[in-house]
Structure formats: C-alpha cells, structure tokens
Scaffold this motif. Structure first.
Motif, PDB file in Angstrom:
ATOM      1  N   ILE A   1      57.591 -65.075 -36.320  1.00  0.00           N
ATOM      2  CA  ILE A   1      56.133 -65.245 -36.339  1.00  0.00           C
ATOM      3  C   ILE A   1      55.508 -64.657 -35.071  1.00  0.00           C
ATOM      4  O   ILE A   1      54.425 -64.083 -35.108  1.00  0.00           O
ATOM      5  N   TRP A   2      56.193 -64.800 -33.949  1.00  0.00           N
ATOM      6  CA  TRP A   2      55.666 -64.324 -32.665  1.00  0.00           C
ATOM      7  C   TRP A   2      56.523 -63.140 -32.223  1.00  0.00           C
ATOM      8  O   TRP A   2      56.648 -62.178 -32.971  1.00  0.00           O
ATOM      9  N   GLY A   3      57.158 -63.213 -31.065  1.00  0.00           N
ATOM     10  CA  GLY A   3      57.976 -62.087 -30.613  1.00  0.00           C
ATOM     11  C   GLY A   3      59.323 -62.031 -31.311  1.00  0.00           C
ATOM     12  O   GLY A   3      59.743 -62.976 -31.984  1.00  0.00           O
TER      13      GLY A   3
ATOM     14  N   ALA B   1      61.763 -67.082 -24.953  1.00  0.00           N
ATOM     15  CA  ALA B   1      61.131 -68.172 -24.207  1.00  0.00           C
ATOM     16  C   ALA B   1      59.949 -68.670 -25.019  1.00  0.00           C
ATOM     17  O   ALA B   1      59.105 -67.882 -25.440  1.00  0.00           O
ATOM     18  N   ASP B   2      59.898 -69.989 -25.246  1.00  0.00           N
ATOM     19  CA  ASP B   2      58.715 -70.587 -25.874  1.00  0.00           C
ATOM     20  C   ASP B   2      57.737 -70.919 -24.756  1.00  0.00           C
ATOM     21  O   ASP B   2      57.974 -71.852 -23.970  1.00  0.00           O
ATOM     22  N   LEU B   3      56.662 -70.120 -24.668  1.00  0.00           N
ATOM     23  CA  LEU B   3      55.661 -70.299 -23.608  1.00  0.00           C
ATOM     24  C   LEU B   3      54.387 -70.943 -24.160  1.00  0.00           C
ATOM     25  O   LEU B   3      53.391 -71.029 -23.468  1.00  0.00           O
ATOM     26  N   GLU B   4      54.439 -71.410 -25.394  1.00  0.00           N
ATOM     27  CA  GLU B   4      53.357 -72.023 -26.183  1.00  0.00           C
ATOM     28  C   GLU B   4      52.471 -70.946 -26.818  1.00  0.00           C
ATOM     29  O   GLU B   4      52.018 -70.013 -26.162  1.00  0.00           O
ATOM     30  N   ASN B   5      52.283 -71.155 -28.125  1.00  0.00           N
ATOM     31  CA  ASN B   5      51.586 -70.168 -28.967  1.00  0.00           C
ATOM     32  C   ASN B   5      52.262 -68.808 -28.884  1.00  0.00           C
ATOM     33  O   ASN B   5      51.612 -67.771 -29.045  1.00  0.00           O
ATOM     34  N   GLY B   6      53.554 -68.850 -28.694  1.00  0.00           N
ATOM     35  CA  GLY B   6      54.301 -67.607 -28.673  1.00  0.00           C
ATOM     36  C   GLY B   6      55.726 -67.792 -28.227  1.00  0.00           C
ATOM     37  O   GLY B   6      55.996 -68.498 -27.252  1.00  0.00           O
ATOM     38  N   LEU B   7      56.643 -67.165 -28.986  1.00  0.00           N
ATOM     39  CA  LEU B   7      58.033 -67.019 -28.562  1.00  0.00           C
ATOM     40  C   LEU B   7      58.127 -65.622 -27.993  1.00  0.00           C
ATOM     41  O   LEU B   7      57.883 -64.638 -28.703  1.00  0.00           O
TER      42      LEU B   7
ATOM     43  N   ILE C   1      62.753 -79.095 -30.920  1.00  0.00           N
ATOM     44  CA  ILE C   1      61.418 -79.058 -31.538  1.00  0.00           C
ATOM     45  C   ILE C   1      60.506 -78.137 -30.733  1.00  0.00           C
ATOM     46  O   ILE C   1      60.831 -77.771 -29.593  1.00  0.00           O
ATOM     47  N   GLY C   2      59.326 -77.802 -31.306  1.00  0.00           N
ATOM     48  CA  GLY C   2      58.304 -77.081 -30.569  1.00  0.00           C
ATOM     49  C   GLY C   2      57.427 -78.042 -29.779  1.00  0.00           C
ATOM     50  O   GLY C   2      57.524 -79.269 -29.909  1.00  0.00           O
ATOM     51  N   GLY C   3      56.546 -77.463 -28.967  1.00  0.00           N
ATOM     52  CA  GLY C   3      55.722 -78.263 -28.063  1.00  0.00           C
ATOM     53  C   GLY C   3      54.840 -79.257 -28.791  1.00  0.00           C
ATOM     54  O   GLY C   3      54.550 -80.344 -28.283  1.00  0.00           O
ATOM     55  N   ASP C   4      54.391 -78.877 -30.002  1.00  0.00           N
ATOM     56  CA  ASP C   4      53.540 -79.750 -30.808  1.00  0.00           C
ATOM     57  C   ASP C   4      54.365 -80.527 -31.834  1.00  0.00           C
ATOM     58  O   ASP C   4      53.845 -80.988 -32.837  1.00  0.00           O
ATOM     59  N   ASN C   5      55.664 -80.660 -31.577  1.00  0.00           N
ATOM     60  CA  ASN C   5      56.627 -81.333 -32.456  1.00  0.00           C
ATOM     61  C   ASN C   5      56.834 -80.602 -33.776  1.00  0.00           C
ATOM     62  O   ASN C   5      57.281 -81.209 -34.754  1.00  0.00           O
TER      63      ASN C   5
END
Ligand code: AHR
Ligand code: AHR
Length: 482
Positions: free
Chosen positions: A189-191, A202-208, A278-282
């Motif tokens: 979905i992201w990088g 790296a999961d930096l939020e709203n993006g891998l 999990i992701g930052g927003d669970n």
C-alpha cells in the motif's frame, strides 16, 4: 555478553529488551515472559535456565501439559519496566477479545532451538498484538534511537502491519512521523523494496518506508531468511534500515540517509509507546514471528550493530519440529474419530463443502466412507506440518475460513495454503492427536454442535467454549475407509 551489554558499551543502551527465547544481558536472571494456561487460567513466569541463557522451555512444557497456553506478558529486561501486554483497541481496529483487546499469542506456535536448546518465539496471527503505551526512557520527538528484531522471514503477509518498535501512546494515527518501528512483510500500500517481498521497512506512520522515496527503493531487497535480523535506527534528519541472516553472516545496509521526501517526517514526532505485531492505530491484519528485539536510546553505530549481529549468530537459532504425538504420515489415508464421550463412533467428514461429524461404520455406504477419508499431504503452507486432501474430491483440502472448516479446491494462493495447513500434536486429552492450525496456533480442529471449526480454548467465538474443549479437539487418527 548479550546484545544489550554490547549496546551499552556502544553508548546506545537498551531502554527495552524483549525476548521469549533468551536473556539479552549476560547477567540477566529475571522474568522473560508470562504464560496463562487454559485449564485453570493460572499464570507462571518463564525465566532463563541460568544467567544470560536460553529460556526455560521445559518449565513451560510442564505448566502447559494437557492444556493450552498463551503468552500474557513479554517482560522488559532493561530495567525500565517497558513490558509488553495484550494490546488495547485502536483507531483502525477493535481486537477480537473482551473490551476490544487483541488476541494473545499461543505459547507453542513458534518452537525453535538456540544452541540445541528448545525455546519458543511469539507467533503473531492476524488479530494478535502487544503494546505498552506508558513507557519510560524510550525516544520521543526527534530523539535518536536504534532497534533490532529477530524474526521468521518465512512468516509474513501483506496486511498492515507486523511492526516492532516506537508508536503512538493513544493507539490512534496521530500523523506522519509519529512512529518509528521495524516493519516486516509484503504490504504494497505504501513503500516497497525490490522483488515481490517480503521486505524490512520502517513504519513511520501513514507509510511503510524502504528509503528516501515513499515508493519503491530498489536497494531494499526481498528477504526470506528463516531467521532474519531486522534493524531500523533514526536520529535528526538521518535514519537507516539494515538486515541480515540471523543464523550466519553480517548485516547489510538497505538504506542510510536523510529522512523521506514527504512532509511530517523531518523532524520526527515519536511518541515512545512500544508495539509488537500491529500498526500504530492497532491495524491488526498482519502476521509474523518475533523471537527477540530491543529499542535503544541513542543511535547505535554500524560497528555496535555488527557485534550484536555476531552475538545473534552465536546464539545459533535453528528450526525444530512443529509436531508431536502419534505419527501422521504423508501419503497415508486416514480418518479422524472423535473422542468426546457420546461421540466416539463419529468421524470428521465432509458434506458438500461443509465439515461435520458423521457416524461411519464398515457397513456404511462407500460414499459416506469416502467422505470421512483423507489423504495426508505435505503441508501446503509449511512443509513441517501437513494438509488433508479429500479422498473423493482430489484437489480439495480441509481449510478454515472465518474459523469454520470447509473443503475447498486449492486455488494456489498463499492464503489458501496457510488456511489448509495443520500441525498434529499429542492430544490434549491424551487420546490420539490434536490438530493445531499452523496459521492460528491458539486454534485446533474441533467439533462443536457436530460441525467442524478451528477453535481456541475460551476465545470470543461460540465454538471457542471451554466446556469439553480438550475432548472436542482430540481425535484418534485411524486408517482410511475404502
Ligand atoms: O504507517 C502504516 C500504518 O498506517 C500505521 O501502522 C497505522 O497506524 C496507519 O494505518
Ligand atoms: O479462518 C480464519 C481466516 O478467515 C482465514 O485465514 C481467511 O481465509 C479468512 O479470512
């Protein structure tokens, strides 16, 4: 020395040190993890066998004998008290458990050996996650930090987000740059990196992120080492991704440079919570396996990380058997006979695509006998386990979907293969075998109201009832009819 002794001498001390497999300091004798068993809901703490050593897996095996166990706490060995526990609900997802909490991991989903001694990792299925929103000593805002994790490079998926690292304290997406965590998987979905994945990002939020660009960075390779060392570190306007085979060799740098070319990531707005799985927003659809990992205060040098990688290699992670109990031999023709009192003439059979219990005898029709007969094949999703092909419908296999058992045609997808893979173990009631789902190791093939499911011992589904659980998940495996 342990990894955290090495980081300390490199002026980037661990502020969180998590492992269910071993002590991460040479002098550590304290708690590694806590488990809870299904039979009476009591807990026990697993410690190293001796200072600095591998976990006492034998203590777990004794405590969990003839029942199920989940990992309730992964202790922080650093002294900062940054323990990981069951993750709470978040902005993107409410977990399956009471009050929206995520699932806990099975204590036996990820067996390994370290220098020949058994230990267990943390097998994260979709819906599973751990978190600590009230940490101490973890980097905030643009402060420097490092982190590594040892993962199973063959266990991943494309959902968001199998992460370990620094995240929001609110379990919600609070914006770009509010996370700095290791991600592993083939999410696109992201990088992305090169090839088809999985990648360390790296999961930096709203993006891998795999590097400077928010899209593909070709220098970030597809990595599938059975044991994978993954590294992410960040300091003001500089960060890096590194990786290695955790069983041999040295780290490679996949990216080292300035922060991404998207607003919000320079400076960073790290919040200092710690999450796993999990992701930052669970966001909780991802899967992966975690063996050990740390967060440091300060940006570790490449040389310090080289010494940590050498220490990981010297720990000699190796795969071990996923099965136990009576042999379930590839190529054999078998039946599953129920062991629950009152159902001991019942067999697991299919009726069209449904899996149900049927009374079958030597004088039953050939049709019914064949519906209750299965051919054991090498596990479609993991060759250390098995899959069950229908006798009368070759090419169709027992699989779970929404935790309900079905027989479906093998469509060749990774999802199907994993849904159709099961690991037999000694029966929980001592009578035959219990058949654990490879991808959801808290769950076993169970009959409930005479229908087949994969069920956990006291989970959120009706068919997860603890009543009669051990009997309902125990099957005598016999020779196939016809
Ligand atoms: O950055 C990727 C994901 O985006 C984060 O983990 C999550 O918080 C958000 O959905
Ligand atoms: O059975 C649980 C999951 O349900 C399966 O893994 C997936 O195919 C479906 O979403």
């Amino acid at each position: 020395a342990g990894p955290c002794d090495i980081y300390a001498s490199g002026n980037a001390p661990c502020v969180a040190a998590h492992s269910t497999t071993r002590a991460l300091y040479s002098a550590y004798t304290g708690s590694l993890y806590q488990i809870q068993r299904g039979s009476d809901s009591t807990t026990t703490i697993i410690k190293p066998v001796s200072a600095g050593s591998v976990a006492n897996a034998a203590a777990q095996d004794t405590f969990c004998a003839s029942t199920t166990c989940v990992i309730t706490i992964i202790y922080d060995q650093s002294g900062h008290g940054n323990h990981l526990t069951q993750a709470p609900p978040g902005g993107a997802a409410t977990g399956p458990q009471a009050n929206g909490y995520d699932n806990l991991a099975s204590a036996i989903g990820a067996p390994v050996t370290l220098n020949g001694k058994k230990a267990y990792g943390v097998f994260i299925s979709p819906g599973t996650g751990y978190r600590n929103d009230a940490t101490s000593g973890v980097a905030k805002l643009d402060a420097a930090e490092g982190m590594y994790a040892v993962l199973d490079g063959t266990h991943y998926n494309d959902a968001c987000c199998f992460d370990y690292g620094n995240a929001e304290t609110s379990n919600t997406d609070t914006g770009n740059g509010h996370m700095e965590a290791i991600y592993f998987g083939n999410n696109t979905i992201w990088g992305t990196g090169s090839g088809s994945g999985p990648w360390v990002m790296a999961d930096l939020e709203n993006g891998l992120f795999s590097g400077y660009s928010a899209a593909e960075n070709a220098a970030d390779p597809t990595v599938t080492y059975r044991f994978l060392t993954a590294v992410v570190k960040g300091e003001p306007d500089h960060w890096a991704i590194r990786g290695a085979n955790a069983a041999s060799g040295s780290l490679s740098t996949y990216y080292s440079g300035v922060r991404p070319d998207v607003s919000g990531y320079n400076p960073m707005s790290k919040e200092g919570a710690i999450l796993l799985g999990i992701g930052g927003d669970n966001s909780d659809g991802s899967q992966g396996t975690f063996y050990e990992g740390v967060l440091t205060s300060g940006y570790p040098s490449d040389a310090t990380e080289s010494s940590v990688q050498a220490n990981i290699v010297a720990a000699k992670y190796a795969a071990t058997s996923l099965t136990s109990g009576p042999a379930v031999t590839v190529g054999s023709s078998i039946t599953f006979k129920a062991t629950t009192p009152g159902y001991t003439t019942d067999y697991l059979a299919h009726n069209s695509t449904n899996i149900i219990l049927e009374v079958v005898t030597s004088s039953s029709s050939t049709t019914l006998q064949q519906q209750a007969t299965w051919t054991v094949v090498t596990g479609l999703g993991n060759s250390a386990c098995v899959s069950f092909e229908s006798k009368d419908t070759p090419g169709s296999y027992i699989r779970h979907f929404n935790f309900v058992l079905l027989i479906n045609v093998n469509d060749g997808t990774k999802q199907f293969h994993e849904d159709a893979t099961f690991c037999p173990q000694t029966a929980l009631n001592g009578d035959g075998s219990s058949i654990r789902s490879w991808s959801y190791p808290t769950r076993y093939i169970r009959h409930f109201s005479e229908v087949g499911y994969i069920a956990s011992n006291g989970g959120p589904e009706t068919f997860d009832s603890t009543t009669s659980f051990n009997n309902d998940v125990s099957w005598v495996i016999g020779t196939g009819f016809s």
